[in-house]
Design a protein around this motif. Sequence first.
Motif, mmCIF file in Angstrom:
data_model
loop_
_atom_site.group_PDB
_atom_site.id
_atom_site.type_symbol
_atom_site.label_atom_id
_atom_site.label_comp_id
_atom_site.label_asym_id
_atom_site.label_seq_id
_atom_site.Cartn_x
_atom_site.Cartn_y
_atom_site.Cartn_z
ATOM 1 N N SER B 257 -11.008 -5.271 6.229
ATOM 2 C CA SER B 257 -9.916 -4.453 5.717
ATOM 3 C C SER B 257 -9.545 -4.780 4.273
ATOM 4 C CB SER B 257 -8.709 -4.656 6.647
ATOM 5 O OG SER B 257 -7.555 -4.119 6.110
ATOM 6 N N GLU B 258 -9.259 -6.042 3.988
ATOM 7 C CA GLU B 258 -8.790 -6.395 2.643
ATOM 8 C C GLU B 258 -9.907 -6.269 1.608
ATOM 9 O OE1 GLU B 258 -8.937 -8.245 5.234
ATOM 10 O OE2 GLU B 258 -9.643 -10.288 4.841
ATOM 11 N N GLN B 259 -11.157 -6.449 2.049
ATOM 12 C CA GLN B 259 -12.292 -6.218 1.141
ATOM 13 C C GLN B 259 -12.393 -4.732 0.792
ATOM 14 O OE1 GLN B 259 -15.435 -7.570 3.698
ATOM 15 N NE2 GLN B 259 -15.469 -9.642 2.842
ATOM 16 N N ILE B 260 -12.170 -3.884 1.770
ATOM 17 C CA ILE B 260 -12.224 -2.438 1.508
ATOM 18 C C ILE B 260 -11.145 -2.047 0.508
ATOM 19 C CG2 ILE B 260 -12.026 -0.141 2.552
ATOM 20 C CD1 ILE B 260 -12.930 -1.381 5.213
ATOM 21 N N THR B 261 -9.946 -2.551 0.721
ATOM 22 C CA THR B 261 -8.831 -2.246 -0.168
ATOM 23 C C THR B 261 -9.162 -2.643 -1.611
ATOM 24 O OG1 THR B 261 -7.291 -2.599 1.646
ATOM 25 C CG2 THR B 261 -6.363 -2.653 -0.581
ATOM 26 N N ALA B 262 -9.698 -3.832 -1.777
ATOM 27 C CA ALA B 262 -10.046 -4.304 -3.126
ATOM 28 C C ALA B 262 -11.177 -3.475 -3.725
ATOM 29 C CB ALA B 262 -10.450 -5.781 -3.072
ATOM 30 N N PHE B 263 -12.121 -3.132 -2.895
ATOM 31 C CA PHE B 263 -13.302 -2.394 -3.332
ATOM 32 C C PHE B 263 -12.935 -0.991 -3.822
ATOM 33 C CE2 PHE B 263 -17.013 0.288 -2.144
ATOM 34 C CZ PHE B 263 -18.025 -0.364 -2.841
ATOM 35 N N LEU B 264 -11.933 -0.405 -3.183
ATOM 36 C CA LEU B 264 -11.576 0.996 -3.472
ATOM 37 C C LEU B 264 -10.351 1.133 -4.363
ATOM 38 C CD1 LEU B 264 -12.042 2.581 0.094
ATOM 39 C CD2 LEU B 264 -13.717 2.454 -1.770
#
Lengths: 518, 518
Positions: B257-264
């Motif tokens: 989840s937090e990786q997706i947020t940072a990625f996007l």
Amino acid sequence: MGDTINGAQSVVQTLVNCGVEVCFANPGTSEMHFVAALDTVSGMRPVLCLFEGVVTGAADGYGRIAGKPAVTLLHLGPGLANGLANLHNARRAATPIVNIVGDHAAHHLQYDAPLTSDIVGFARPVSNWIVESKSAGAVASDVARAVQAAKAAPGAIATLIMPADVAWNAAARAAQPLVDDGPARVHADTIEAVAKLLSNGKKSALLLRGNALLGAGLEAAGRIQAKCGARLMCDTFAPQTELGAGRVPLERIPYFSEQITAFLKDVEQFVLVGAKPPVSFFAYPGKPSWGAPDGCQFEYLAQPHEDGAQALHDLAAALDAPAEPKTRTQLALPDLPKGKLNSLGVAQVIAHHTPDHAIYAEEAATSGLPFQMIVPRARPHTHLPLTGGSIGQGLPLAIGAAIAAPDRKVVCPHGDGGAAYTMQALWTMAREQLDITVVIYANRSYAILNVELQRVGASGAGSKALSMLDLHNPEMNWMKIAEGLGVEASRATTAEEFAAQYASAMSQRGPRLIEALI
Amino acid sequence: MGDTINGAQSVVQTLVNCGVEVCFANPGTSEMHFVAALDTVSGMRPVLCLFEGVVTGAADGYGRIAGKPAVTLLHLGPGLANGLANLHNARRAATPIVNIVGDHAAHHLQYDAPLTSDIVGFARPVSNWIVESKSAGAVASDVARAVQAAKAAPGAIATLIMPADVAWNAAARAAQPLVDDGPARVHADTIEAVAKLLSNGKKSALLLRGNALLGAGLEAAGRIQAKCGARLMCDTFAPQTELGAGRVPLERIPYFSEQITAFLKDVEQFVLVGAKPPVSFFAYPGKPSWGAPDGCQFEYLAQPHEDGAQALHDLAAALDAPAEPKTRTQLALPDLPKGKLNSLGVAQVIAHHTPDHAIYAEEAATSGLPFQMIVPRARPHTHLPLTGGSIGQGLPLAIGAAIAAPDRKVVCPHGDGGAAYTMQALWTMAREQLDITVVIYANRSYAILNVELQRVGASGAGSKALSMLDLHNPEMNWMKIAEGLGVEASRATTAEEFAAQYASAMSQRGPRLIEALI
């Protein structure tokens, strides 16, 4: 536990409160709070399995022998899906099981993430009772009701879906067990009616199932037989029978349609004790599915939810039956075979060497015919067969039986085709150091299908068709498979080798596999 | 065939007429007429699997690579049930599959014989289309419609339930294929609207799925990127990607989840091409499931049933994009590692030695992170991951891919926990002598769960909990398991050993398994 518990802790504590003390599991992310609760709550034994078909089959074996449910822990819809086939078998056995299936947190479902699925849809065909828990505060109540539902006679599959947020949110408290009244008692009028029926001079058969096939039930049936001369029968795949020397002998209804017809041709009236009228397993063109002769009458002494053993006891009293059965099985241990190994020789060795009170988790399929002829006359034992026709049950069943009865030897005579379905079960046998001896009948074939291909009248079968029934290419090496999964194994190519290896397995504890090349 | 055919023959002939030429099977009694028809009708290749999870996973791999359905042959409800988890994965991959599930003859169902079950109930959660065939005369029509349904873009699961009497009764004739229009073309207005959007100067991302990730689709996306600067992304578990040297590079959305947020975090607008908005795989307490930043806009260039590749081509034209992508992946082959073997070293060796146009059926789980970093920069290849989160897909997937593309090397990098689910697949690899190299990441753990246990905030985990995530007791020996199932196998304990064994596997054809002790 401290003052504050989460939903998962309330679930595990409630299970323990309700007497559920074994959890067969293959958990995933959504079940991590349940997993953590295994340490914060005491009294639950977790048993890890490498595949959910092993989880549910083990719960079946446990439930049949323990007479109470284990809990399974399954990872969302696909985890449940992998366990469905053995839940189908368990449903046919009327085994009490509580399934706990994790799900996404409620707020996550709207996004249709990859693991989202219709869990209730998966559960419905095999579950007698289903609830989707909606709050951490109330999930303990759902668990208490699930256990009650599973224990309701004759035994049922209860499935509780536990979303991740229900597991991780704060819970009120664990719940206490609900009332368990046991099976209903059959009314005296029914007892009297059946007593009258059995006194009418017609040729009768009692078809027994459930607790009617165990201990006191079977003793009472033997007394009724002594009085009335009725035949005592059980279904081809009766979920549990207590057989062997000293027990009242049973006639097992055969498998194929025309065999059933011949076997039952003289029966004028059936008394059903927890059983249904006999029918064939499959339909065949031009052959009857219904097993009983035309005009044969059926009476229900006990329905499945009723106490068949008590009803037989009451019936024996109403009939003023003698205090003892007329016939008991006499111990008949075969001599050890010599030379070429075949399924008859395997059965002879098993009958010869297996100690008292063993449990057979048996899925021997075609190779099991000699077993069924010989072993029921050997030492007293419990027999657990494949109940629902979904192969791959025997190995998991053995796990559950061994955990429910750690002081009894468990023997698992298994066809190779079926064993290949759930070979991962061997790993759990090794992990838990269960006292199980697996015998693989390595005939390199779905042998029953070679019979069935002809019986259904499928003509024109050639090399492609026959290759679908054949397991020679390549030949599985069960010794290597077992060793690869941590189980001590050997291979027998002659009757003498098999006898020596089996005797060795019987003389020690722990998991063993013998590949019998037949 | 002669003048008179039976229902099963009409089924097989219709499948062949419709271009379905591979049947993954584990049949039983009720499917014997279908099995016999494999010889009386020409053009169908049967592939026997020891477990239905292998059957359905293989059909998924075949469908993804062949771009058309295989047929599965399954034995009543429990046979289907065993295949459901990989059908769940296939549904998430939008793979075309036709399931044929045998059932009892209609007149037999009333007796509730042991194998009777709610087959439609089992099928519903994973099937886009279901029919219960009711007559031998009309079953060919049902088959033609099932194939059409499975082929409908983007691909679907069609399940046909075939009672035994439908298979054995006389049929009229086989059916011809129905019209296959292919995926719908996106309307010019939508193309124009998206072209305008991509010209507004905002930070854009194209999220691609389906044929937008293959060949011409990805080329067109690269041209759009060259014009507009949009990022090109695929889902974490995009069902099929064409990667490697010379291809347009893709950014894969991360897992947590937090990786997706940072990625996007910098994306202001998404153009979805056959994809859905990105969300996290699981929910975690206090973390968002939704991946995109607040206020991010979404436009659908192509829905899943539409032709994403054509839409990208049309969009590139509308944007007057350059004829070539601006960036292409440059070949970057890592040096061979030395010393201690770990998942990075495994990935380096795979990248170094795997030939052009290999297919990766990849279920490496946590061990796959280095793979995902390194292999996309190696030689051109096709990547097939686990799509639905139900582990145990990789080995079966490899079977199907190898049968669909016999001239391509198939590599199956697999976590040990997942591989244990469907280890029986190795037997079919041996039986069919498929050109598959399996690499088992033997870390003796459900490693991802050690991460997830912490991430979900499950506290209090002790020895019982941690034992549920650990596969050390006993350690599986994959070399023995593979040999037991007929596959040549070796074990690598150092990087040098792994490199030598892997190079050997790449230099020859046929099934191989390498157990990488990491």
